[in-house]
Design an enzyme around this catalytic site. Structure first.
Site, PDB file in Angstrom:
ATOM      1  CB  CYS A  43     -70.024  15.439 -23.491  1.00 23.94           C
ATOM      2  SG  CYS A  43     -69.794  15.544 -25.227  1.00 23.94           S
ATOM      3  CG  HIS A  77     -73.570  16.870 -22.329  1.00 23.65           C
ATOM      4  ND1 HIS A  77     -72.862  18.140 -22.816  1.00 23.65           N
ATOM      5  CD2 HIS A  77     -73.494  15.867 -23.349  1.00 23.65           C
ATOM      6  CE1 HIS A  77     -72.550  17.709 -23.907  1.00 23.65           C
ATOM      7  NE2 HIS A  77     -72.819  16.387 -24.237  1.00 23.65           N
ATOM      8  CG  ASN A  83     -72.713  17.933 -27.867  1.00 23.54           C
ATOM      9  OD1 ASN A  83     -71.894  18.539 -26.694  1.00 23.54           O
ATOM     10  ND2 ASN A  83     -72.712  16.730 -28.119  1.00 23.54           N
TER      11      ASN A  83
HETATM   12  N1  ACO Z   1     -80.160  15.817 -41.996  1.00 24.05           N
HETATM   13  C1  ACO Z   1     -80.931  15.024 -42.532  1.00 24.05           C
HETATM   14  N2  ACO Z   1     -81.396  13.831 -42.344  1.00 24.05           N
HETATM   15  C2  ACO Z   1     -80.376  13.074 -41.439  1.00 24.05           C
HETATM   16  C3  ACO Z   1     -79.340  13.747 -40.828  1.00 24.05           C
HETATM   17  C4  ACO Z   1     -79.242  15.247 -40.997  1.00 24.05           C
HETATM   18  N3  ACO Z   1     -78.415  15.869 -40.418  1.00 24.05           N
HETATM   19  N4  ACO Z   1     -78.546  12.920 -40.075  1.00 24.05           N
HETATM   20  C5  ACO Z   1     -79.211  11.776 -40.244  1.00 24.05           C
HETATM   21  N5  ACO Z   1     -80.163  11.766 -41.108  1.00 24.05           N
HETATM   22  C6  ACO Z   1     -81.235  10.702 -41.681  1.00 24.05           C
HETATM   23  C7  ACO Z   1     -80.628   9.360 -41.500  1.00 24.05           C
HETATM   24  O1  ACO Z   1     -80.003   9.006 -42.721  1.00 24.05           O
HETATM   25  C8  ACO Z   1     -81.891   8.645 -41.575  1.00 24.05           C
HETATM   26  O2  ACO Z   1     -82.445   8.412 -42.641  1.00 24.05           O
HETATM   27  P1  ACO Z   1     -83.003   7.023 -43.315  1.00 24.05           P
HETATM   28  O3  ACO Z   1     -84.219   6.821 -42.150  1.00 24.05           O
HETATM   29  O4  ACO Z   1     -83.253   7.543 -44.726  1.00 24.05           O
HETATM   30  O5  ACO Z   1     -81.826   6.067 -43.113  1.00 24.05           O
HETATM   31  C9  ACO Z   1     -82.782   9.361 -40.483  1.00 24.05           C
HETATM   32  O6  ACO Z   1     -82.155  10.720 -40.890  1.00 24.05           O
HETATM   33  C10 ACO Z   1     -82.726   8.709 -39.174  1.00 24.05           C
HETATM   34  O7  ACO Z   1     -81.542   8.891 -38.849  1.00 24.05           O
HETATM   35  P2  ACO Z   1     -81.037   8.333 -37.287  1.00 24.05           P
HETATM   36  O8  ACO Z   1     -79.769   8.330 -37.048  1.00 24.05           O
HETATM   37  O9  ACO Z   1     -81.876   7.379 -36.720  1.00 24.05           O
HETATM   38  O10 ACO Z   1     -81.580   9.651 -36.382  1.00 24.05           O
HETATM   39  P3  ACO Z   1     -81.906   9.803 -34.950  1.00 24.05           P
HETATM   40  O11 ACO Z   1     -83.392  10.117 -34.678  1.00 24.05           O
HETATM   41  O12 ACO Z   1     -81.192   8.700 -34.066  1.00 24.05           O
HETATM   42  O13 ACO Z   1     -80.987  11.187 -34.595  1.00 24.05           O
HETATM   43  C11 ACO Z   1     -78.967  11.908 -33.865  1.00 24.05           C
HETATM   44  C12 ACO Z   1     -79.621  11.095 -35.018  1.00 24.05           C
HETATM   45  C13 ACO Z   1     -79.307  13.546 -33.901  1.00 24.05           C
HETATM   46  C14 ACO Z   1     -77.554  11.806 -34.107  1.00 24.05           C
HETATM   47  C15 ACO Z   1     -79.505  11.326 -32.551  1.00 24.05           C
HETATM   48  O14 ACO Z   1     -79.152   9.854 -32.801  1.00 24.05           O
HETATM   49  C16 ACO Z   1     -78.658  11.786 -31.596  1.00 24.05           C
HETATM   50  O15 ACO Z   1     -78.670  12.720 -30.961  1.00 24.05           O
HETATM   51  N6  ACO Z   1     -77.666  10.784 -30.751  1.00 24.05           N
HETATM   52  C17 ACO Z   1     -76.823  11.208 -29.742  1.00 24.05           C
HETATM   53  C18 ACO Z   1     -75.471  11.966 -30.208  1.00 24.05           C
HETATM   54  C19 ACO Z   1     -74.645  12.683 -29.393  1.00 24.05           C
HETATM   55  O16 ACO Z   1     -75.294  13.262 -28.251  1.00 24.05           O
HETATM   56  N7  ACO Z   1     -73.416  12.534 -29.583  1.00 24.05           N
HETATM   57  C20 ACO Z   1     -72.672  13.400 -28.629  1.00 24.05           C
HETATM   58  C21 ACO Z   1     -72.362  12.822 -27.546  1.00 24.05           C
HETATM   59  S1  ACO Z   1     -71.418  13.718 -26.402  1.00 24.05           S
HETATM   60  C22 ACO Z   1     -69.389  13.439 -26.795  1.00 24.05           C
HETATM   61  O17 ACO Z   1     -68.788  12.984 -26.117  1.00 24.05           O
HETATM   62  C23 ACO Z   1     -68.840  14.235 -28.103  1.00 24.05           C
END
Ligand code: ACO
Length: 360
Positions: free
Chosen positions: A111, A249, A279
Protein backbone atom coordinates in the site's frame (compact mmCIF):
# COMPACT_ATOMS: atom_id res chain seq x y z
CA UNK A 1 18.95 20.53 -9.75
CA UNK A 2 15.51 20.07 -11.33
CA UNK A 3 12.35 19.69 -9.28
CA UNK A 4 9.57 17.24 -10.22
CA UNK A 5 6.20 18.94 -10.64
CA UNK A 6 2.97 16.96 -10.86
CA UNK A 7 1.44 18.25 -14.10
CA UNK A 8 -1.14 15.54 -14.83
CA UNK A 9 -3.40 13.22 -12.89
CA UNK A 10 -5.97 10.55 -13.67
CA UNK A 11 -7.76 7.46 -12.42
CA UNK A 12 -9.45 4.31 -13.68
CA UNK A 13 -12.12 2.78 -11.47
CA UNK A 14 -13.80 -0.33 -12.92
CA UNK A 15 -17.57 -0.11 -13.25
CA UNK A 16 -18.65 -3.20 -11.29
CA UNK A 17 -19.65 -2.27 -7.73
CA UNK A 18 -19.59 -4.68 -4.77
CA UNK A 19 -21.60 -3.14 -1.92
CA UNK A 20 -21.60 -4.07 1.75
CA UNK A 21 -25.10 -5.47 1.21
CA UNK A 22 -23.75 -7.71 -1.58
CA UNK A 23 -21.07 -8.95 0.82
CA UNK A 24 -23.75 -9.83 3.38
CA UNK A 25 -24.89 -12.45 0.83
CA UNK A 26 -21.41 -14.00 0.59
CA UNK A 27 -19.88 -13.90 4.06
CA UNK A 28 -21.05 -13.50 7.68
CA UNK A 29 -20.89 -9.72 7.95
CA UNK A 30 -23.15 -6.65 7.97
CA UNK A 31 -23.25 -3.23 6.38
CA UNK A 32 -23.41 -1.79 9.91
CA UNK A 33 -20.20 -3.59 11.04
CA UNK A 34 -18.23 -2.68 7.91
CA UNK A 35 -19.37 0.95 7.93
CA UNK A 36 -18.66 1.61 11.61
CA UNK A 37 -15.36 -0.33 11.77
CA UNK A 38 -13.88 0.79 8.44
CA UNK A 39 -15.90 3.59 6.78
CA UNK A 40 -16.28 1.48 3.61
CA UNK A 41 -19.69 1.27 1.86
CA UNK A 42 -18.70 -0.25 -1.48
CA UNK A 43 -15.70 -1.18 -3.62
CA UNK A 44 -15.01 -1.88 -7.33
CA UNK A 45 -14.30 -5.28 -8.90
CA UNK A 46 -12.24 -5.23 -12.09
CA UNK A 47 -13.00 -7.34 -15.16
CA UNK A 48 -9.69 -6.16 -16.66
CA UNK A 49 -6.08 -6.56 -15.59
CA UNK A 50 -3.86 -4.23 -13.58
CA UNK A 51 -2.00 -3.16 -16.72
CA UNK A 52 -5.32 -2.23 -18.39
CA UNK A 53 -6.41 -0.05 -15.46
CA UNK A 54 -2.90 1.43 -15.27
CA UNK A 55 -2.87 2.34 -18.97
CA UNK A 56 -6.29 4.04 -18.75
CA UNK A 57 -5.31 6.03 -15.63
CA UNK A 58 -2.00 6.86 -17.34
CA UNK A 59 -3.75 8.10 -20.51
CA UNK A 60 -5.92 10.43 -18.41
CA UNK A 61 -2.88 11.73 -16.53
CA UNK A 62 -1.00 12.35 -19.81
CA UNK A 63 -3.98 14.27 -21.25
CA UNK A 64 -4.25 16.38 -18.08
CA UNK A 65 -0.53 17.21 -18.45
CA UNK A 66 -0.93 18.06 -22.14
CA UNK A 67 1.59 15.33 -23.00
CA UNK A 68 1.58 12.23 -25.17
CA UNK A 69 3.02 8.82 -24.41
CA UNK A 70 5.92 9.66 -26.75
CA UNK A 71 7.04 12.34 -24.26
CA UNK A 72 7.58 9.80 -21.46
CA UNK A 73 11.08 8.65 -20.58
CA UNK A 74 10.08 6.51 -17.60
CA UNK A 75 7.05 4.58 -16.31
CA UNK A 76 6.92 3.36 -12.70
CA UNK A 77 4.03 1.16 -11.55
CA UNK A 78 3.51 0.71 -7.82
CA UNK A 79 1.63 -2.57 -7.44
CA UNK A 80 1.59 -5.77 -5.41
CA UNK A 81 -0.99 -7.51 -7.61
CA UNK A 82 0.57 -7.20 -11.06
CA UNK A 83 -0.60 -9.15 -14.11
CA UNK A 84 2.35 -11.56 -13.90
CA UNK A 85 5.70 -12.10 -12.15
CA UNK A 86 7.46 -11.38 -15.43
CA UNK A 87 7.20 -9.29 -17.41
CA UNK A 88 6.58 -6.38 -15.07
CA UNK A 89 3.20 -4.69 -15.23
CA UNK A 90 5.07 -1.52 -16.22
CA UNK A 91 6.33 -3.30 -19.33
CA UNK A 92 2.73 -4.12 -20.34
CA UNK A 93 1.67 -0.53 -19.65
CA UNK A 94 4.50 0.79 -21.83
CA UNK A 95 3.19 -1.32 -24.73
CA UNK A 96 -0.48 -0.42 -24.13
CA UNK A 97 0.36 3.30 -24.10
CA UNK A 98 2.92 2.89 -26.93
CA UNK A 99 5.40 4.84 -24.83
CA UNK A 100 8.35 3.44 -26.78
CA UNK A 101 10.93 5.93 -25.44
CA UNK A 102 10.21 5.07 -21.81
CA UNK A 103 12.04 2.69 -19.49
CA UNK A 104 9.62 0.91 -17.18
CA UNK A 105 9.63 -1.02 -13.91
CA UNK A 106 7.38 -2.05 -11.01
CA UNK A 107 7.76 -1.16 -7.35
CA UNK A 108 6.28 -3.48 -4.72
CA UNK A 109 5.89 -1.74 -1.38
CA UNK A 110 2.24 -2.88 -1.08
CA UNK A 111 0.00 0.00 0.00
CA UNK A 112 3.00 2.34 0.27
CA UNK A 113 3.83 1.59 -3.37
CA UNK A 114 2.62 4.88 -4.82
CA UNK A 115 4.63 7.01 -2.38
CA UNK A 116 7.72 4.85 -2.95
CA UNK A 117 7.24 5.22 -6.73
CA UNK A 118 6.63 8.97 -6.53
CA UNK A 119 9.79 9.48 -4.47
CA UNK A 120 11.86 7.36 -6.88
CA UNK A 121 10.47 9.21 -9.92
CA UNK A 122 11.00 12.64 -8.34
CA UNK A 123 14.56 11.77 -7.34
CA UNK A 124 15.38 10.49 -10.84
CA UNK A 125 14.20 13.83 -12.22
CA UNK A 126 16.27 15.63 -9.54
CA UNK A 127 19.29 13.52 -10.53
CA UNK A 128 18.87 14.73 -14.11
CA UNK A 129 18.52 11.29 -15.68
CA UNK A 130 14.82 11.67 -16.59
CA UNK A 131 12.50 14.56 -17.44
CA UNK A 132 8.96 13.18 -17.87
CA UNK A 133 7.87 10.30 -15.66
CA UNK A 134 4.52 8.52 -15.39
CA UNK A 135 3.93 7.23 -11.85
CA UNK A 136 1.04 4.80 -11.38
CA UNK A 137 -0.51 3.02 -8.40
CA UNK A 138 -2.75 0.12 -9.46
CA UNK A 139 -4.17 -3.05 -7.97
CA UNK A 140 -6.56 -5.92 -8.61
CA UNK A 141 -6.78 -7.07 -5.00
CA UNK A 142 -10.03 -8.99 -5.35
CA UNK A 143 -8.14 -11.71 -7.23
CA UNK A 144 -6.33 -12.61 -3.99
CA UNK A 145 -9.33 -12.26 -1.66
CA UNK A 146 -10.77 -15.25 0.11
CA UNK A 147 -14.44 -14.29 0.29
CA UNK A 148 -15.01 -16.97 2.94
CA UNK A 149 -12.79 -14.91 5.29
CA UNK A 150 -14.72 -11.91 6.57
CA UNK A 151 -11.62 -10.44 8.22
CA UNK A 152 -10.18 -9.45 4.82
CA UNK A 153 -13.00 -9.87 2.27
CA UNK A 154 -14.69 -6.60 3.24
CA UNK A 155 -11.64 -4.35 3.13
CA UNK A 156 -10.18 -4.35 -0.36
CA UNK A 157 -11.07 -3.25 -3.91
CA UNK A 158 -9.59 -2.69 -7.37
CA UNK A 159 -8.54 0.46 -9.23
CA UNK A 160 -5.72 2.63 -10.54
CA UNK A 161 -4.48 6.21 -10.33
CA UNK A 162 -1.60 7.98 -12.03
CA UNK A 163 0.37 11.22 -12.11
CA UNK A 164 2.79 12.76 -14.62
CA UNK A 165 5.97 14.27 -13.17
CA UNK A 166 7.86 16.87 -15.20
CA UNK A 167 11.22 18.50 -14.60
CA UNK A 168 10.96 22.18 -13.69
CA UNK A 169 13.08 24.98 -12.22
CA UNK A 170 10.10 26.18 -10.17
CA UNK A 171 10.25 25.70 -6.40
CA UNK A 172 7.55 22.98 -6.39
CA UNK A 173 7.23 19.22 -6.12
CA UNK A 174 8.66 16.91 -3.48
CA UNK A 175 9.97 18.93 -0.53
CA UNK A 176 10.72 16.01 1.82
CA UNK A 177 10.03 12.32 2.08
CA UNK A 178 10.51 9.24 4.22
CA UNK A 179 10.41 5.62 3.07
CA UNK A 180 10.29 3.18 5.99
CA UNK A 181 10.12 -0.54 6.58
CA UNK A 182 9.94 -2.98 9.49
CA UNK A 183 10.61 -6.33 7.87
CA UNK A 184 10.41 -8.08 11.22
CA UNK A 185 6.63 -7.64 11.03
CA UNK A 186 6.31 -9.08 7.51
CA UNK A 187 4.14 -11.99 8.61
CA UNK A 188 1.26 -9.89 9.98
CA UNK A 189 0.14 -8.99 6.46
CA UNK A 190 1.06 -11.27 3.59
CA UNK A 191 -0.01 -13.39 0.63
CA UNK A 192 2.03 -16.53 1.31
CA UNK A 193 2.56 -19.48 -1.07
CA UNK A 194 2.58 -17.21 -4.10
CA UNK A 195 6.31 -17.22 -4.84
CA UNK A 196 9.40 -19.34 -4.35
CA UNK A 197 8.54 -19.94 -0.68
CA UNK A 198 5.67 -22.17 -1.85
CA UNK A 199 6.21 -25.93 -1.90
CA UNK A 200 6.20 -27.05 -5.52
CA UNK A 201 6.20 -30.74 -4.47
CA UNK A 202 2.83 -30.24 -2.82
CA UNK A 203 0.42 -32.06 -5.15
CA UNK A 204 -2.06 -29.21 -4.78
CA UNK A 205 -0.10 -25.99 -4.30
CA UNK A 206 -2.59 -23.22 -3.66
CA UNK A 207 -2.39 -19.68 -2.47
CA UNK A 208 -4.32 -18.95 0.68
CA UNK A 209 -5.32 -15.37 -0.03
CA UNK A 210 -4.42 -12.36 2.09
CA UNK A 211 -3.35 -13.30 5.65
CA UNK A 212 -3.68 -10.41 8.07
CA UNK A 213 -3.55 -9.69 11.77
CA UNK A 214 -5.93 -6.73 11.45
CA UNK A 215 -5.67 -5.24 14.96
CA UNK A 216 -1.83 -5.40 14.88
CA UNK A 217 -1.71 -3.77 11.41
CA UNK A 218 -4.14 -1.14 12.71
CA UNK A 219 -1.98 -0.37 15.77
CA UNK A 220 1.21 -0.03 13.71
CA UNK A 221 -0.51 1.96 10.94
CA UNK A 222 -1.68 4.65 13.34
CA UNK A 223 1.83 5.12 14.76
CA UNK A 224 3.82 4.93 11.53
CA UNK A 225 1.60 7.16 9.37
CA UNK A 226 1.28 9.85 12.04
CA UNK A 227 4.95 9.85 13.09
CA UNK A 228 6.28 9.77 9.51
CA UNK A 229 4.02 12.68 8.54
CA UNK A 230 5.31 14.78 11.43
CA UNK A 231 8.94 13.93 10.56
CA UNK A 232 8.61 14.86 6.86
CA UNK A 233 7.01 18.17 7.76
CA UNK A 234 9.93 18.89 10.12
CA UNK A 235 12.42 17.91 7.38
CA UNK A 236 10.68 20.24 4.92
CA UNK A 237 10.51 23.08 7.48
CA UNK A 238 6.73 23.28 7.05
CA UNK A 239 4.46 23.94 10.03
CA UNK A 240 1.27 21.96 10.65
CA UNK A 241 -0.75 25.14 10.05
CA UNK A 242 0.56 25.36 6.49
CA UNK A 243 -0.87 21.99 5.38
CA UNK A 244 -3.43 22.52 2.61
CA UNK A 245 -4.55 18.89 2.33
CA UNK A 246 -3.62 15.53 3.83
CA UNK A 247 -4.11 12.68 1.37
CA UNK A 248 -3.66 9.51 3.42
CA UNK A 249 -3.76 5.88 2.33
CA UNK A 250 -7.41 4.81 2.49
CA UNK A 251 -7.36 1.59 4.55
CA UNK A 252 -9.70 2.40 7.41
CA UNK A 253 -11.39 5.69 8.25
CA UNK A 254 -10.44 5.21 11.91
CA UNK A 255 -6.74 5.04 10.95
CA UNK A 256 -7.19 8.19 8.85
CA UNK A 257 -8.91 10.00 11.75
CA UNK A 258 -6.09 9.02 14.13
CA UNK A 259 -3.47 10.33 11.67
CA UNK A 260 -5.38 13.62 11.27
CA UNK A 261 -5.62 13.99 15.07
CA UNK A 262 -1.84 13.40 15.37
CA UNK A 263 -1.36 16.34 12.94
CA UNK A 264 -4.08 18.37 14.75
CA UNK A 265 -5.71 18.82 11.34
CA UNK A 266 -9.14 20.27 10.68
CA UNK A 267 -11.16 17.39 9.11
CA UNK A 268 -11.87 19.70 6.17
CA UNK A 269 -8.16 19.35 5.28
CA UNK A 270 -8.27 15.55 5.02
CA UNK A 271 -9.15 13.79 1.76
CA UNK A 272 -11.35 10.73 2.34
CA UNK A 273 -13.01 8.64 -0.39
CA UNK A 274 -12.74 5.20 1.24
CA UNK A 275 -16.53 4.86 1.36
CA UNK A 276 -16.64 4.45 -2.44
CA UNK A 277 -13.63 2.24 -3.14
CA UNK A 278 -12.35 0.53 0.04
CA UNK A 279 -8.62 -0.15 0.25
CA UNK A 280 -7.14 -0.27 -3.25
CA UNK A 281 -3.58 -0.47 -1.85
CA UNK A 282 -1.09 1.45 -4.03
CA UNK A 283 -3.97 3.05 -5.95
CA UNK A 284 -5.65 4.84 -3.03
CA UNK A 285 -3.44 7.94 -2.97
CA UNK A 286 -3.30 8.76 -6.72
CA UNK A 287 -7.06 8.14 -6.98
CA UNK A 288 -7.76 10.37 -3.95
CA UNK A 289 -5.38 13.01 -5.33
CA UNK A 290 -7.22 12.98 -8.66
CA UNK A 291 -10.60 13.28 -6.91
CA UNK A 292 -9.27 16.10 -4.70
CA UNK A 293 -8.38 18.02 -7.87
CA UNK A 294 -11.70 17.16 -9.53
CA UNK A 295 -13.54 18.54 -6.48
CA UNK A 296 -11.34 21.68 -6.33
CA UNK A 297 -9.83 20.82 -2.96
CA UNK A 298 -6.27 21.67 -4.02
CA UNK A 299 -5.35 25.35 -4.23
CA UNK A 300 -2.54 26.69 -6.43
CA UNK A 301 0.73 26.44 -4.46
CA UNK A 302 -0.85 24.27 -1.72
CA UNK A 303 1.20 22.11 0.63
CA UNK A 304 0.04 18.50 0.29
CA UNK A 305 1.00 15.72 2.70
CA UNK A 306 0.83 12.10 1.54
CA UNK A 307 1.11 9.22 4.03
CA UNK A 308 0.75 5.46 3.68
CA UNK A 309 1.53 2.13 5.32
CA UNK A 310 1.23 -1.40 4.03
CA UNK A 311 2.56 -4.93 3.92
CA UNK A 312 6.24 -5.23 4.69
CA UNK A 313 5.44 -3.54 7.00
CA UNK A 314 6.23 -0.57 4.82
CA UNK A 315 5.40 3.07 5.26
CA UNK A 316 5.99 6.28 3.37
CA UNK A 317 5.28 9.98 3.76
CA UNK A 318 5.87 12.91 1.45
CA UNK A 319 5.39 16.68 1.48
CA UNK A 320 4.67 18.29 -1.87
CA UNK A 321 4.30 21.90 -2.91
CA UNK A 322 1.71 22.01 -5.70
CA UNK A 323 2.25 24.16 -8.79
CA UNK A 324 0.00 26.99 -9.97
CA UNK A 325 -2.18 24.89 -12.29
CA UNK A 326 -5.00 22.90 -10.68
CA UNK A 327 -7.03 22.32 -13.86
CA UNK A 328 -6.22 19.66 -16.49
CA UNK A 329 -4.85 20.86 -19.83
CA UNK A 330 -6.83 18.22 -21.69
CA UNK A 331 -8.99 15.13 -21.36
CA UNK A 332 -8.78 11.60 -22.72
CA UNK A 333 -11.51 9.20 -23.84
CA UNK A 334 -9.47 6.20 -22.65
CA UNK A 335 -11.62 3.57 -20.93
CA UNK A 336 -11.52 -0.12 -20.03
CA UNK A 337 -13.04 -2.54 -22.54
CA UNK A 338 -16.80 -2.88 -21.90
CA UNK A 339 -17.81 -5.24 -19.09
CA UNK A 340 -20.90 -7.34 -19.71
CA UNK A 341 -20.69 -9.45 -16.54
CA UNK A 342 -22.41 -8.83 -13.20
CA UNK A 343 -20.30 -8.30 -10.09
CA UNK A 344 -21.23 -11.77 -8.82
CA UNK A 345 -20.21 -13.29 -12.18
CA UNK A 346 -16.84 -11.58 -11.85
CA UNK A 347 -16.41 -13.07 -8.37
CA UNK A 348 -17.48 -16.59 -9.39
CA UNK A 349 -14.00 -18.05 -10.14
CA UNK A 350 -12.71 -16.61 -6.90
CA UNK A 351 -15.62 -17.92 -4.82
CA UNK A 352 -15.23 -21.33 -6.41
CA UNK A 353 -11.49 -21.45 -5.75
CA UNK A 354 -11.54 -20.31 -2.13
CA UNK A 355 -14.83 -22.09 -1.40
CA UNK A 356 -13.15 -25.29 -2.57
CA UNK A 357 -10.22 -24.58 -0.22
CA UNK A 358 -12.58 -23.97 2.71
CA UNK A 359 -14.44 -27.23 2.15
CA UNK A 360 -11.38 -29.44 1.41
N1 ACO B 1 -17.99 -8.56 9.83
C1 ACO B 1 -18.48 -8.79 11.07
N2 ACO B 1 -17.70 -9.05 12.15
C2 ACO B 1 -16.37 -9.09 11.93
C3 ACO B 1 -15.80 -8.88 10.68
C4 ACO B 1 -16.67 -8.61 9.60
N3 ACO B 1 -16.22 -8.37 8.35
N4 ACO B 1 -14.45 -8.97 10.79
C5 ACO B 1 -14.19 -9.25 12.08
N5 ACO B 1 -15.36 -9.32 12.78
C6 ACO B 1 -15.55 -9.58 14.19
C7 ACO B 1 -14.40 -10.36 14.81
O1 ACO B 1 -14.58 -11.75 14.62
C8 ACO B 1 -14.51 -9.97 16.26
O2 ACO B 1 -15.54 -10.71 16.87
P1 ACO B 1 -15.38 -11.25 18.39
O3 ACO B 1 -15.23 -10.02 19.22
O4 ACO B 1 -16.65 -12.00 18.59
O5 ACO B 1 -14.15 -12.11 18.35
C9 ACO B 1 -14.96 -8.51 16.20
O6 ACO B 1 -15.55 -8.33 14.90
C10 ACO B 1 -13.83 -7.51 16.38
O7 ACO B 1 -12.76 -7.92 15.52
P2 ACO B 1 -11.42 -7.08 15.46
O8 ACO B 1 -10.50 -7.74 14.46
O9 ACO B 1 -10.88 -6.82 16.83
O10 ACO B 1 -11.98 -5.72 14.85
P3 ACO B 1 -11.25 -4.35 14.66
O11 ACO B 1 -11.99 -3.29 15.31
O12 ACO B 1 -9.77 -4.47 14.91
O13 ACO B 1 -11.43 -4.14 13.08
C11 ACO B 1 -10.21 -4.32 11.05
C12 ACO B 1 -10.88 -5.07 12.18
C13 ACO B 1 -11.25 -3.49 10.31
C14 ACO B 1 -9.58 -5.32 10.10
C15 ACO B 1 -9.12 -3.38 11.64
O14 ACO B 1 -8.32 -4.10 12.56
C16 ACO B 1 -8.26 -2.78 10.57
O15 ACO B 1 -8.69 -1.98 9.78
N6 ACO B 1 -6.95 -3.11 10.57
C17 ACO B 1 -6.04 -2.61 9.59
C18 ACO B 1 -6.16 -3.45 8.35
C19 ACO B 1 -5.49 -2.82 7.16
O16 ACO B 1 -5.44 -1.63 7.03
N7 ACO B 1 -4.99 -3.67 6.28
C20 ACO B 1 -4.48 -3.23 5.06
C21 ACO B 1 -3.07 -2.85 5.15
S1 ACO B 1 -2.51 -2.20 3.66
C22 ACO B 1 -1.78 -3.38 2.63
O17 ACO B 1 -0.60 -3.38 2.48
C23 ACO B 1 -2.61 -4.39 1.88
Amino acid sequence: MANAMITGWGKCMPEAVLSNHDLEQIVDTSDEWITTRTGIKERRISHAEVSDMSAVAGAHALAAAGKTAADLDLIIVGTCTGDSLIPSTASLVQAKLEAWQAGAFDVNAACSGFIYSLVIGSNMIAAGTHRTVLVIGAEKLHYHLDFTNRATAVLFGDGAGAVVLEATDEDVGLLASELGMDGSAASILCIPEHGTSGDRRNPDPRESGINMDGPEVFRRAVTTMGDASVRVLEKAGISLDDIGLLIPHQANVRIIDATARRLKLDPAKVMINIESYGNTSAATIPVALTEALESHRIEPGAIIVLAAFGAGLSWGAAVIRWGQRVEPLGTSAAALPPNNRSTMDLLAPNLEFFGHLASS
